[in-house]
Structure formats: structure tokens, C-alpha cells
Design a protein around this motif. Structure first.
Motif, PDB file in Angstrom:
ATOM      1  N   LYS A 184       1.922  -9.221  -9.214  1.00  0.00           N
ATOM      2  CA  LYS A 184       3.043  -8.997  -9.567  1.00  0.00           C
ATOM      3  C   LYS A 184       3.469 -10.525  -8.033  1.00  0.00           C
ATOM      4  O   LYS A 184       4.618 -11.161  -8.035  1.00  0.00           O
ATOM      5  N   GLN A 185       3.743  -9.611  -6.884  1.00  0.00           N
ATOM      6  CA  GLN A 185       4.647 -10.062  -5.881  1.00  0.00           C
ATOM      7  C   GLN A 185       4.139 -11.551  -5.113  1.00  0.00           C
ATOM      8  O   GLN A 185       4.249 -11.790  -3.942  1.00  0.00           O
ATOM      9  N   LEU A 207      11.836  -3.453  -1.760  1.00  0.00           N
ATOM     10  CA  LEU A 207      10.111  -3.566  -2.298  1.00  0.00           C
ATOM     11  C   LEU A 207      10.147  -4.730  -2.908  1.00  0.00           C
ATOM     12  O   LEU A 207      11.605  -6.280  -2.786  1.00  0.00           O
ATOM     13  N   GLU A 252      18.432   8.468 -11.409  1.00  0.00           N
ATOM     14  CA  GLU A 252      18.108   7.335 -11.959  1.00  0.00           C
ATOM     15  C   GLU A 252      18.032   6.789 -13.645  1.00  0.00           C
ATOM     16  O   GLU A 252      18.108   7.647 -14.566  1.00  0.00           O
ATOM     17  N   LYS A 253      18.273   5.386 -13.593  1.00  0.00           N
ATOM     18  CA  LYS A 253      18.250   5.096 -14.704  1.00  0.00           C
ATOM     19  C   LYS A 253      18.914   6.355 -15.510  1.00  0.00           C
ATOM     20  O   LYS A 253      18.644   6.404 -16.987  1.00  0.00           O
ATOM     21  N   ARG A 288       7.917  11.534 -14.993  1.00  0.00           N
ATOM     22  CA  ARG A 288       6.674  10.235 -15.131  1.00  0.00           C
ATOM     23  C   ARG A 288       6.081  10.597 -13.998  1.00  0.00           C
ATOM     24  O   ARG A 288       4.852   9.587 -14.149  1.00  0.00           O
ATOM     25  N   ILE A 338      12.217   7.820  -5.704  1.00  0.00           N
ATOM     26  CA  ILE A 338      12.695   7.407  -4.085  1.00  0.00           C
ATOM     27  C   ILE A 338      13.804   7.590  -4.552  1.00  0.00           C
ATOM     28  O   ILE A 338      14.889   8.204  -2.864  1.00  0.00           O
TER      29      ILE A 338
HETATM   30  O1  DAU Z   1      15.388  -2.823  -7.748  1.00  0.00           O
HETATM   31  C1  DAU Z   1      15.219  -1.526  -7.591  1.00  0.00           C
HETATM   32  C2  DAU Z   1      15.253  -0.297  -8.091  1.00  0.00           C
HETATM   33  O2  DAU Z   1      14.350   0.235  -7.925  1.00  0.00           O
HETATM   34  C3  DAU Z   1      16.248   0.885  -7.804  1.00  0.00           C
HETATM   35  O3  DAU Z   1      17.103   0.794  -8.141  1.00  0.00           O
HETATM   36  C4  DAU Z   1      15.029   2.288  -8.458  1.00  0.00           C
HETATM   37  O4  DAU Z   1      15.803   3.286  -8.082  1.00  0.00           O
HETATM   38  C5  DAU Z   1      13.506   2.587  -8.359  1.00  0.00           C
HETATM   39  O5  DAU Z   1      13.492   3.224  -8.825  1.00  0.00           O
HETATM   40  C6  DAU Z   1      13.791   0.842  -8.790  1.00  0.00           C
HETATM   41  O6  DAU Z   1      12.481   0.920  -9.740  1.00  0.00           O
HETATM   42  P1  DAU Z   1      12.446   0.027 -11.144  1.00  0.00           P
HETATM   43  O7  DAU Z   1      11.842   0.832 -11.990  1.00  0.00           O
HETATM   44  O8  DAU Z   1      12.792  -1.557 -10.870  1.00  0.00           O
HETATM   45  O9  DAU Z   1      11.020   0.579 -10.487  1.00  0.00           O
HETATM   46  P2  DAU Z   1       9.789  -0.291  -9.989  1.00  0.00           P
HETATM   47  O10 DAU Z   1       8.869   0.779 -10.864  1.00  0.00           O
HETATM   48  O11 DAU Z   1       9.645  -1.186 -11.291  1.00  0.00           O
HETATM   49  O12 DAU Z   1       8.695  -0.516  -9.183  1.00  0.00           O
HETATM   50  C7  DAU Z   1       9.658  -1.615  -8.182  1.00  0.00           C
HETATM   51  C8  DAU Z   1       8.655  -2.166  -6.840  1.00  0.00           C
HETATM   52  O13 DAU Z   1       7.705  -1.625  -6.169  1.00  0.00           O
HETATM   53  C9  DAU Z   1       7.603  -2.684  -8.213  1.00  0.00           C
HETATM   54  O14 DAU Z   1       7.987  -4.293  -7.407  1.00  0.00           O
HETATM   55  C10 DAU Z   1       6.283  -2.341  -8.508  1.00  0.00           C
HETATM   56  C11 DAU Z   1       6.459  -1.480  -6.559  1.00  0.00           C
HETATM   57  N1  DAU Z   1       5.788   0.165  -7.260  1.00  0.00           N
HETATM   58  C12 DAU Z   1       6.828   1.217  -7.918  1.00  0.00           C
HETATM   59  C13 DAU Z   1       5.891   1.981  -7.653  1.00  0.00           C
HETATM   60  C14 DAU Z   1       6.311   2.937  -8.687  1.00  0.00           C
HETATM   61  C15 DAU Z   1       4.741  -0.091  -6.057  1.00  0.00           C
HETATM   62  O15 DAU Z   1       4.110  -0.756  -5.369  1.00  0.00           O
HETATM   63  N2  DAU Z   1       4.253   1.216  -6.173  1.00  0.00           N
HETATM   64  C16 DAU Z   1       4.135   1.775  -7.065  1.00  0.00           C
HETATM   65  O16 DAU Z   1       3.757   3.463  -6.924  1.00  0.00           O
END
Ligand code: DAU
Length: 290
Positions: free
Chosen positions: A23-24, A106, A161-162, A194, A199
């Protein structure tokens, strides 16, 4: 301060784009997404960077960014076996962080605006007082993020969170600054419903200890979390519009490294020479001329 870019995850929400790559690494207008997070670190003065990604994509990151020397930074790499949660970054990065303070970004977050340098300056000052920092931004779709629960005086009480209920319009972005005890605190976290190390749980520990500062981004500054096809397109269109209107690239690593004296003009010229003929090269040649 050390910097970690979390670039793993399954990318399921961006399927089938993410069938092809991480993705990144997908393009946001004219650059791979990872360029924007690295450029935020350079702007903030961070030279020692760890990229955490999936085993599958590690060779591509290494091919694109190598050891970071081209941009005056040192890049190391670690693997996350599966998406066990954002806070796992501090466990995977334990040996990289050592005794230092750490900033986590992130890999799917883009920041743009005058605030960025200030955020880093403010966070460095907080860290001198052993205080962590997070960055908020007013949003309309609050239920997609971690959201700040504030009291009447705008004091941060907790992050939810959400949430289903509207605690505030302030979403917590993916840019976090912590003292060294973050590693110890991450070790104490239990997986959530989940099954992730959250974080938000980590941030709530700092809030409870009265060791967390929330800085809210100004209205004119932009923040994108590219979790969906719509937000990815929005970010690309925003960057295209700014670049066109101001004739100024966002996340152009060569330019930012030069402007922040991470590299000198000699190295910059070498990098430009190595590029194939393209508009990106023309842009950099114009910088030399200026
Ligand atoms: O973007 C901000 C939000 O990011 C915050 O407001 C939330 O508090 C925080 O939990 C997070 O929420 P997301 O639902 O957007 O998180 P997501 O699971 O999409 O992960 C964010 C990024 O981190 C994504 O590029 C994937 C990466 N990631 C995520 C997880 C859970 C990892 O590399 N490893 C992981 O284990």
C-alpha cells in the motif's frame, strides 16, 4: 530522535490495487506514498529511520530507497510478520530505538503545511519534559479514526478508537512522539478485541499519566489518511493541484534533503544526473538554475 515508518498491513481496503504491491508504495499523484512520510521526517530533522514492512515487499523498498544515503538519512528495515497492531512497531523496533526517543508515522499518512516544522519543535520540547505528543485534525468523518474526548476547556481526557458517538471533531493523526519508555509500555499492552496492539491504548496510558500533549493542526494544513480509494484519490488531486498552482513539489525527497542541508549541492547534482528524462528531472534541474 529516531523515526519509525510503519509500512505493513494487509492493504485489504485498497484491494485490488494492493494485489500488485505494498500500500505504501502505490503512487500518490507523482511519487510513491513512502516519499511523503520520509520527507516529513527530513523536514522534522530526523536522520535515523526504520521502515517496518511485510517480508514480501522488503526487497522493493530496499531497491527504491537503499540505505537512505542518497537523501542524507540512514534507513534500516525490519519485518512485521502479520498486522498485529500499530503499537507492535515499538516491539519490532526495540533494538533500533535503543535508549532514544522515537517518532512514529503511519506509512499511509500525508502531512502538508506550515505547521510541520513547528510540530517537531514542539514535540522535541515536550520530550525534554518527558512528555509524549500527538497531532489532531478537525474532520467530518470522525468515526473512521481515533477521536479526542475533550472536556469543556479542551483538555484531552481520552482517545476513543472509531467511536459511534461524537466525542469531538478532532481525529488523532498517524504522527506520534514518545519518550523512551514507550517500549516498556508497549510490552505491557494486551491485544484488543480485533486482536491488535492498539496505538490508542498506548496513548491513553500517557494521557492517564498526564504525559500527553495534543497539538491540533491549523485549518490551512492538510492531513490525508489513505485508507480508502476515495481518500487516495483526494490526496492525489490535492497534491496535483498544489504542485501545479505553486510550481512547488510536495514530498520531493531530493529537494527537501537539499533545502534541509541533509545533502549538499554536489550530491544533489549527482542524483539529478542519474534520473531518466522526465518532468521530475526537469523540476530538479530548475531548482539548480534558481
Ligand atoms: O490514520 C490515523 C488513524 O490510524 C488513527 O486515527 C487511529 O487511531 C489508528 O488506529 C489508525 O487507524 P486505521 O484504522 O487507519 O489503522 P490501519 O489499521 O488502517 O493502519 C494504519 C496504517 O498502519 C496502514 O498503513 C497499515 C499500517 N499497519 C497497521 C497495522 C494494524 C501496519 O503496518 N501494521 C499493523 O499491524
Amino acid at each position: 530522535m529516531k523515526g519509525i515508518i510503519l509500512s505493513g498491513g494487509s492493504g485489504s481496503r485498497l484491494h485490488p490495487i494492493t494485489k500488485a504491491t505494498s500500500k505504501q508504495l502505490i503512487p500518490v499523484y507523482d511519487k510513491p506514498m513512502i516519499y511523503y512520510t520520509i520527507s516529513t521526517f527530513i523536514e522534522g530533522g530526523i536522520k535515523d529511520i526504520l521502515i517496518i514492512t511485510n517480508k514480501e515487499y522488503l526487497p522493493i523498498y530496499k531497491k527504491i530507497l537503499k540505505n537512505g544515503h542518497d537523501f542524507g538519512v540512514k534507513i534500516s528495515y525490519e519485518i512485521q510478520q502479520k498486522p498485529n497492531g500499530i503499537a507492535e512497531a515499538f516491539l519490532i523496533g526495540k533494538n533500533f530505538i535503543k535508549k532514544d526517543e522515537v517518532c512514529l508515522i503511519l506509512g499511509d499518512n500525508i502531512f502538508y503545511g506550515q505547521d510541520i516544522k513547528f510540530i517537531f519543535k514542539n514535540s522535541y520540547q515536550n520530550l525534554n519534559n518527558n512528555i509524549a505528543s500527538i497531532v489532531g485534525k478537525e474532520v467530518s468523518n470522525f468515526n473512521m479514526y481515533g477521536v479526542a474526548h475533550l472536556d469543556k476547556r479542551n483538555k484531552l481526557l481520552k482517545i476513543i478508537e472509531k467511536p459511534k458517538k461524537k466525542y469531538s471533531k478532532i481525529a488523532i493523526t498517524g504522527l506520534y512522539f514518545y519518550p523512551n519508555d514507550v517500549v516498556h509500555k508497549a510490552l505491557s499492552l494486551k491485544p484488543s478485541k480485533r486482536n491488535e496492539l492498539e496505538i490508542t491504548d498506548l496513548n491513553n496510558i500517557y494521557i492517564k499519566e498526564k504525559r500527553m500533549d495534543l497539538y491540533v493542526l491549523k485549518k490551512e494544513s492538510a492531513w490525508f489518511d489513505m485508507g480508502t480509494h476515495e481518500s487516495l484519490l483526494e490526496a492525489s488531486m490535492y497534491i496535483a493541484a498544489i504542485e501545479k498552482r505553486q510550481n512547488q513539489k510536495i514530498g520531493c525527497l531530493e529537494e527537501i534533503a537539499l533545502a534541509n542541508q541533509f545533502i549538499g549541492i554536489k550530491k544533489f547534482n549527482q542524483l539529478v544526473k542519474m534520473l531518466p528524462n522526465c518532468s521530475y528531472k526537469d523540476y530538479l534541474i530548475n531548482i539548480i538554475k534558481k
